[in-house]
Scaffold this active site. Structure first.
Site, PDB file in Angstrom:
ATOM      1  N   THR A   1      -4.875  -9.255  15.666  1.00 54.93           N
ATOM      2  CA  THR A   1      -4.458 -10.481  14.995  1.00 54.93           C
ATOM      3  C   THR A   1      -4.052 -10.171  13.560  1.00 54.93           C
ATOM      4  O   THR A   1      -4.365  -9.106  13.027  1.00 54.93           O
ATOM      5  CB  THR A   1      -5.592 -11.522  15.017  1.00 54.93           C
ATOM      6  OG1 THR A   1      -6.737 -10.984  14.350  1.00 54.93           O
ATOM      7  CG2 THR A   1      -5.973 -11.860  16.456  1.00 54.93           C
TER       8      THR A   1
ATOM      9  N   GLY B   1      -8.222  -5.764  11.771  1.00 53.48           N
ATOM     10  CA  GLY B   1      -8.877  -5.745  10.469  1.00 53.48           C
ATOM     11  C   GLY B   1      -8.467  -4.507   9.697  1.00 53.48           C
ATOM     12  O   GLY B   1      -8.809  -3.391  10.073  1.00 53.48           O
ATOM     13  N   ASP B   2      -7.715  -4.695   8.609  1.00 57.02           N
ATOM     14  CA  ASP B   2      -7.191  -3.528   7.899  1.00 57.02           C
ATOM     15  C   ASP B   2      -7.166  -3.711   6.387  1.00 57.02           C
ATOM     16  O   ASP B   2      -6.410  -3.037   5.687  1.00 57.02           O
ATOM     17  CB  ASP B   2      -5.791  -3.171   8.400  1.00 57.02           C
ATOM     18  CG  ASP B   2      -4.816  -4.344   8.284  1.00 57.02           C
ATOM     19  OD1 ASP B   2      -5.202  -5.395   7.731  1.00 57.02           O
ATOM     20  OD2 ASP B   2      -3.671  -4.205   8.743  1.00 57.02           O
TER      21      ASP B   2
ATOM     22  N   GLN C   1       2.642  -6.202  17.445  1.00 54.70           N
ATOM     23  CA  GLN C   1       2.024  -4.971  17.935  1.00 54.70           C
ATOM     24  C   GLN C   1       1.685  -5.020  19.419  1.00 54.70           C
ATOM     25  O   GLN C   1       1.499  -3.970  20.054  1.00 54.70           O
ATOM     26  CB  GLN C   1       0.751  -4.686  17.127  1.00 54.70           C
ATOM     27  CG  GLN C   1      -0.052  -3.468  17.543  1.00 54.70           C
ATOM     28  CD  GLN C   1       0.661  -2.144  17.374  1.00 54.70           C
ATOM     29  OE1 GLN C   1       0.339  -1.164  18.045  1.00 54.70           O
ATOM     30  NE2 GLN C   1       1.630  -2.084  16.479  1.00 54.70           N
TER      31      GLN C   1
ATOM     32  N   GLU D   1       0.816  -1.206   0.000  1.00 55.04           N
ATOM     33  CA  GLU D   1       0.000   0.000   0.000  1.00 55.04           C
ATOM     34  C   GLU D   1       0.853   1.260   0.000  1.00 55.04           C
ATOM     35  O   GLU D   1       1.965   1.280   0.535  1.00 55.04           O
ATOM     36  CB  GLU D   1      -0.894   0.025   1.247  1.00 55.04           C
ATOM     37  CG  GLU D   1      -1.824  -1.159   1.359  1.00 55.04           C
ATOM     38  CD  GLU D   1      -2.500  -1.247   2.709  1.00 55.04           C
ATOM     39  OE1 GLU D   1      -3.630  -1.772   2.767  1.00 55.04           O
ATOM     40  OE2 GLU D   1      -1.903  -0.798   3.711  1.00 55.04           O
TER      41      GLU D   1
END
Length: 354
Positions: free
Chosen positions: A210, A235-236, A149, A65
């Site tokens: 996660t 969630g990304d 993280q 990205e």
């Protein structure tokens, strides 16, 4: 790496404009999290920025990205990947670098490592959101997903929100052991839990981080009680979620940039017009975050370019006041800006003489 605007007496072929910052001392966690006002400042100036969803190239293995933005004076972007299976071969799931440029000239002024920086800014943004959305006086946080993280989240919530107890769970016990070991001297009461339901017990804040690229159900509706704050950061990307849809329907949802979050966040499970609140409006005092003790708040965080921009500006400012760095050559700097080829020809002639 930072780029100076120096003009040396002897003009070489490449502009001597790059500094390589000593990142380990510059980006220690405590030093980084203390000036959290830099993040608030960026969010409070939200309306000044150019905003666009990140530019993503998806594959079966992961995603690469670009995340650009500008405040009119500076332009910045981050290159970042997300490849969950990399760890199986000893590679990192996420790697990144970033650039700041001067809008007036178009010249880059900072080139910086952002793998560590991304971990730090993600944790700082999560904890800043928690300051406004978590129950007052919250002291216990559950962290579901104990990968790269995890420790950054624990330290950020300790520093900014006053959390002093973390309950850890990961499907890989080795990850939980790693996190427990790293946090042993962090001034936190660290509890390794099994299964995830045990980690939630007594927690006022729940962080999910996660890595698997799939629609998962890390938290089910029965695990979330009234008054909790959920910090959902795993969630990304499209097709990657962590929360059961029913949790979203019970929560007041806060996001960074709705057009991006509706594609990549937990709310991709909901109707396109489902009501959400932009976090910057809460921080700017336009909208109230947490209203009462029974409210369930959800920060559906996918990361946004303005956060990276603020992080890069912080590093640039630290270099300006004397953080250690090494100068490198990067940009071509011909005597005559219109004679780029002549610069190369003269360099070849000089090399031939040597």
């Amino acid at each position: 790496m930072a780029l100076n605007n120096c003009n040396p007496p002897q003009r070489p072929i490449l502009r001597p404009a790059v500094q390589s910052p000593a990142l380990p001392p510059l980006l220690t966690t405590n030093r980084w999290l203390a000036p959290r006002g830099a993040y608030r400042g960026g969010l409070r100036r939200w309306e000044l920025f150019d905003k666009t969803p990140r530019i993503a190239a998806h594959s079966r293995e992961g995603v690469i990205e670009l995340m650009p933005t500008s405040d009119g004076a500076s332009y910045g972007f981050k290159y970042v990947n997300g490849h969950p299976k990399n760890s199986r071969s000893g590679l990192q799931t996420v790697t990144a670098f970033g650039v700041l440029a001067d809008v007036a000239t178009g010249y880059p002024v900072l080139l910086c490592e952002m793998t560590i920086l991304t971990a730090l800014r993600t944790a700082a943004t999560s904890a800043l959101a928690g300051k406004y959305l978590a129950p007052p006086g919250a002291r216990t946080m559950a962290i579901i997903g104990n990968g790269a993280q995890c420790e950054f989240q624990a330290l950020a919530f300790r520093t900014i929100c006053g959390v002093d107890k973390v309950r850890l769970y990961d499907i890989d016990p080795a990850a939980t052991q790693k996190a427990t070991r790293n946090l042993v001297h962090a001034g936190l009461d660290v509890v390794a839990c099994e299964p995830s339901e045990e980690a939630i017990l007594g927690a006022e804040i729940v962080t999910t981080c996660t890595a698997d690229k799939q629609c998962a159900t890390i938290l089910t509706d029965n695990m979330i009680g009234l008054g909790m704050h959920i910090n959902a950061i795993g969630g990304d990307c499209p097709g990657k979620t962590e929360l059961h849809r029913d949790i979203l329907l019970r929560s007041d949802i806060f996001v960074e940039y709705p057009p991006q979050t509706r594609i990549e966040g937990e709310i991709q499970q909901l109707e396109p017009d489902h009501q959400v609140t932009e976090l910057w409006r809460v921080i700017a005092g336009q909208i109230r975050g947490r209203r009462d003790a029974r409210q369930i708040t959800l920060f559906d965080s996918v990361g946004f370019a303005i956060e990276d921009f603020s992080a890069l500006r912080y590093v640039r400012d630290q270099l300006a006041i004397g953080s250690p760095s090494i100068n490198l050559d990067l940009l071509a700097d011909p005597d005559d800006p219109r004679d780029l080829y002549g610069m190369l020809r003269r360099a070849e002639e000089k090399s031939a003489v040597w």
